[in-house]
Design an enzyme around this catalytic site. Structure first.
Site, PDB file in Angstrom:
ATOM      1  N   TYR A  56      80.607  76.218  20.850  1.00  0.00           N
ATOM      2  CA  TYR A  56      79.335  76.695  21.396  1.00  0.00           C
ATOM      3  C   TYR A  56      79.140  76.259  22.857  1.00  0.00           C
ATOM      4  O   TYR A  56      78.020  75.930  23.272  1.00  0.00           O
ATOM      5  CB  TYR A  56      78.147  76.194  20.547  1.00  0.00           C
ATOM      6  CG  TYR A  56      78.245  76.451  19.064  1.00  0.00           C
ATOM      7  CD1 TYR A  56      79.071  77.447  18.544  1.00  0.00           C
ATOM      8  CD2 TYR A  56      77.511  75.695  18.161  1.00  0.00           C
ATOM      9  CE1 TYR A  56      79.173  77.667  17.177  1.00  0.00           C
ATOM     10  CE2 TYR A  56      77.594  75.921  16.798  1.00  0.00           C
ATOM     11  CZ  TYR A  56      78.434  76.899  16.314  1.00  0.00           C
ATOM     12  OH  TYR A  56      78.523  77.112  14.965  1.00  0.00           O
ATOM     13  N   PRO A 189      70.938  82.037   8.623  1.00  0.00           N
ATOM     14  CA  PRO A 189      69.908  82.405   7.632  1.00  0.00           C
ATOM     15  C   PRO A 189      69.201  83.712   7.967  1.00  0.00           C
ATOM     16  O   PRO A 189      68.705  84.394   7.065  1.00  0.00           O
ATOM     17  CB  PRO A 189      68.936  81.220   7.686  1.00  0.00           C
ATOM     18  CG  PRO A 189      69.178  80.571   9.014  1.00  0.00           C
ATOM     19  CD  PRO A 189      70.630  80.764   9.304  1.00  0.00           C
ATOM     20  N   LEU A 194      69.363  89.440  13.236  1.00  0.00           N
ATOM     21  CA  LEU A 194      69.275  90.878  12.892  1.00  0.00           C
ATOM     22  C   LEU A 194      68.175  91.150  11.869  1.00  0.00           C
ATOM     23  O   LEU A 194      67.509  92.197  11.907  1.00  0.00           O
ATOM     24  CB  LEU A 194      70.613  91.367  12.323  1.00  0.00           C
ATOM     25  CG  LEU A 194      71.753  91.498  13.325  1.00  0.00           C
ATOM     26  CD1 LEU A 194      73.024  91.944  12.628  1.00  0.00           C
ATOM     27  CD2 LEU A 194      71.367  92.485  14.431  1.00  0.00           C
ATOM     28  N   LEU A 195      67.955  90.194  10.959  1.00  0.00           N
ATOM     29  CA  LEU A 195      66.934  90.419   9.932  1.00  0.00           C
ATOM     30  C   LEU A 195      65.534  90.454  10.536  1.00  0.00           C
ATOM     31  O   LEU A 195      64.616  91.006   9.929  1.00  0.00           O
ATOM     32  CB  LEU A 195      67.046  89.354   8.840  1.00  0.00           C
ATOM     33  CG  LEU A 195      68.183  89.610   7.846  1.00  0.00           C
ATOM     34  CD1 LEU A 195      68.424  88.396   6.960  1.00  0.00           C
ATOM     35  CD2 LEU A 195      67.861  90.830   6.990  1.00  0.00           C
TER      36      LEU A 195
HETATM   37  N1  LIG Z   1      80.590  77.810  11.586  1.00  0.00           N
HETATM   38  C1  LIG Z   1      80.412  79.063  11.917  1.00  0.00           C
HETATM   39  O1  LIG Z   1      81.326  79.883  11.830  1.00  0.00           O
HETATM   40  C2  LIG Z   1      79.060  79.507  12.370  1.00  0.00           C
HETATM   41  C3  LIG Z   1      78.867  80.833  12.687  1.00  0.00           C
HETATM   42  C4  LIG Z   1      77.611  81.222  13.049  1.00  0.00           C
HETATM   43  C5  LIG Z   1      76.600  80.259  13.083  1.00  0.00           C
HETATM   44  N2  LIG Z   1      76.799  78.970  12.778  1.00  0.00           N
HETATM   45  C6  LIG Z   1      75.710  77.948  12.836  1.00  0.00           C
HETATM   46  O2  LIG Z   1      74.550  78.483  12.190  1.00  0.00           O
HETATM   47  C7  LIG Z   1      73.458  78.476  13.103  1.00  0.00           C
HETATM   48  C8  LIG Z   1      72.482  79.590  12.815  1.00  0.00           C
HETATM   49  O3  LIG Z   1      73.092  80.860  12.875  1.00  0.00           O
HETATM   50  P1  LIG Z   1      72.868  81.875  14.094  1.00  0.00           P
HETATM   51  O4  LIG Z   1      72.590  81.083  15.319  1.00  0.00           O
HETATM   52  O5  LIG Z   1      74.030  82.792  14.104  1.00  0.00           O
HETATM   53  O6  LIG Z   1      71.645  82.791  13.723  1.00  0.00           O
HETATM   54  P2  LIG Z   1      70.286  82.711  12.871  1.00  0.00           P
HETATM   55  O7  LIG Z   1      69.812  81.308  12.763  1.00  0.00           O
HETATM   56  O8  LIG Z   1      70.501  83.507  11.628  1.00  0.00           O
HETATM   57  O9  LIG Z   1      69.311  83.557  13.814  1.00  0.00           O
HETATM   58  C9  LIG Z   1      68.970  83.079  15.090  1.00  0.00           C
HETATM   59  C10 LIG Z   1      67.956  84.030  15.678  1.00  0.00           C
HETATM   60  O10 LIG Z   1      66.749  83.981  14.912  1.00  0.00           O
HETATM   61  C11 LIG Z   1      65.631  83.902  15.806  1.00  0.00           C
HETATM   62  N3  LIG Z   1      64.599  83.073  15.154  1.00  0.00           N
HETATM   63  C12 LIG Z   1      64.707  81.803  14.697  1.00  0.00           C
HETATM   64  N4  LIG Z   1      63.544  81.398  14.145  1.00  0.00           N
HETATM   65  C13 LIG Z   1      62.670  82.434  14.264  1.00  0.00           C
HETATM   66  C14 LIG Z   1      61.313  82.641  13.890  1.00  0.00           C
HETATM   67  N5  LIG Z   1      60.618  81.694  13.248  1.00  0.00           N
HETATM   68  N6  LIG Z   1      60.733  83.835  14.194  1.00  0.00           N
HETATM   69  C15 LIG Z   1      61.421  84.812  14.826  1.00  0.00           C
HETATM   70  N7  LIG Z   1      62.729  84.693  15.189  1.00  0.00           N
HETATM   71  C16 LIG Z   1      63.339  83.505  14.906  1.00  0.00           C
HETATM   72  C17 LIG Z   1      66.145  83.266  17.057  1.00  0.00           C
HETATM   73  O11 LIG Z   1      65.435  83.774  18.162  1.00  0.00           O
HETATM   74  P3  LIG Z   1      64.404  82.811  19.005  1.00  0.00           P
HETATM   75  O12 LIG Z   1      65.263  81.988  19.897  1.00  0.00           O
HETATM   76  O13 LIG Z   1      63.549  83.804  19.717  1.00  0.00           O
HETATM   77  O14 LIG Z   1      63.645  82.000  18.006  1.00  0.00           O
HETATM   78  C18 LIG Z   1      67.601  83.716  17.104  1.00  0.00           C
HETATM   79  O15 LIG Z   1      67.724  84.923  17.821  1.00  0.00           O
HETATM   80  C19 LIG Z   1      74.167  78.550  14.468  1.00  0.00           C
HETATM   81  O16 LIG Z   1      73.323  78.206  15.538  1.00  0.00           O
HETATM   82  C20 LIG Z   1      75.299  77.608  14.247  1.00  0.00           C
HETATM   83  O17 LIG Z   1      74.853  76.253  14.365  1.00  0.00           O
HETATM   84  C21 LIG Z   1      78.020  78.583  12.418  1.00  0.00           C
END
Ligand SMILES: NC(=O)c1ccc[n+]([C@@H]2O[C@H](COP(=O)([O-])OP(=O)(O)OC[C@H]3O[C@@H](n4cnc5c(N)ncnc54)[C@H](OP(=O)(O)O)[C@@H]3O)[C@@H](O)[C@H]2O)c1
Length: 270
Positions: A56, A189, A194-195
């Site tokens: 990252y 989550p 996208l959700l």
């Molecule tokens: N190991 C792996 O292969 C892998 C792959 C992917 C992810 N991950 C880990 O999992 C974590 C989470 O996954 P992700 O970052 O892909 O996506 P995510 O947590 O599913 O979604 C993040 C998005 O949700 C929005 N969001 C969060 N809280 C919100 C709320 N209360 N209301 C409205 N929008 C909200 C954020 O926008 P805002 O900034 O506007 O809140 C951001 O655009 C990553 O950061 C990483 O640490 C690991």
């Protein structure tokens, strides 16, 4: 905030943590100050589990900077992400420097070179720098290999995607994790945000109000955390207010099958 034992790792984690992919890959004073405000809101809300990775970009450094003298209050999960053992060792040196010489959960990212990287993590655990070891993958096509790593007895936790539109882990991975007593960290989550584009109306969410749910993201987090095989979900956000909102989903009452079905229908309309 409910706390759960992360399998048999010995770590006890809040059910809502914080991811750092994209949101903490920043540099420069204003952006780093914003990241610190997100960490401030997290710690104030009981969200003290943070997930990062050298994949990252700047995120590990920025998280370490934001935690600063509050490192002892945090549970830091990060990853080694390289097919080269030499590069893995370099990544560990950097991570230990960012996080006060200790990583609470050190994971092999995307199972890259998992045998030699687990050797490295074993050595770091033996020397007291690492408390627990895990492995992550984001693709269902890799779950066969993930299952082999889980069954190797070498890890205490896994990190996998789980949300109403990505449910592959239900078939084999979650049952195996429960059988083996492994911790489960839930990435993505909100399906990378996208959700959020399928946000239902307030009226559609009304049946979930008795469960303390007032927003769509809270409904999605409760959908995950109502499965006791999942120990901590790690939404990423750049907004302190979103951290507070997400943290509020981390307490009972949990959904039963009926409420989970409501969320599934809202997430996959038609
Ligand atoms: N190991 C792996 O292969 C892998 C792959 C992917 C992810 N991950 C880990 O999992 C974590 C989470 O996954 P992700 O970052 O892909 O996506 P995510 O947590 O599913 O979604 C993040 C998005 O949700 C929005 N969001 C969060 N809280 C919100 C709320 N209360 N209301 C409205 N929008 C909200 C954020 O926008 P805002 O900034 O506007 O809140 C951001 O655009 C990553 O950061 C990483 O640490 C690991």
């Amino acid at each position: 905030m409910e706390q759960r034992a992360l399998g048999h790792t010995g770590l006890v984690v809040p059910v809502v943590g914080l991811g750092t992919w994209r949101t903490f890959d920043v540099s420069g004073e204003p952006a780093e100050r914003s990241a610190r405000a997100v960490v401030d809101a997290a710690l104030a809300s009981g969200v003290n589990f943070f997930d990062s990775s050298p994949m990252y970009g700047e995120a590990e450094r920025v998280l370490g900077l934001a935690l600063a003298d509050r490192r002892a209050r945090a549970i830091v999960a990060t990853k080694v992400w390289s097919s080269s053992p030499h590069q893995g060792r370099r990544q560990a040196e950097h991570a230990l420097a960012f996080f006060g010489d200790r990583i609470d959960l050190y994971q092999v990212h995307n199972l890259l070179a998992w045998r030699p990287q687990l050797d490295l993590l074993d050595r770091l655990k033996a020397s007291g720098h690492v408390r627990a070891i895990g492995a992550t993958h984001f693709q269902a096509s890799a779950f066969g290999e993930l299952r082999r790593v889980m069954e190797s007895g070498r890890i205490g936790a896994i990190q996998v995607p789980y949300n109403p539109t990505e449910r592959d882990v239900e078939r084999e991975i979650l049952p195996a994790a429960a059988d083996l007593g492994l911790g489960v960290v839930v990435m993505r989550p909100f399906a990378e945000g996208l959700l959020g584009r399928r946000r239902p109306s307030a009226a559609a969410l009304a049946p979930l109000a008795p469960f303390g749910v007032t927003t769509w993201e809270q409904a999605l987090l409760k959908w995950i955390l109502s499965d006791p095989r999942c120990h901590v979900a790690i939404p990423a956000t750049s907004q302190p207010a979103h951290v507070v909102e997400n943290a509020a989903a981390g307490a009972p009452p949990w959904f039963g099958p009926g409420e989970r079905r409501i969320v599934e229908r809202l997430a996959t309309p038609g």
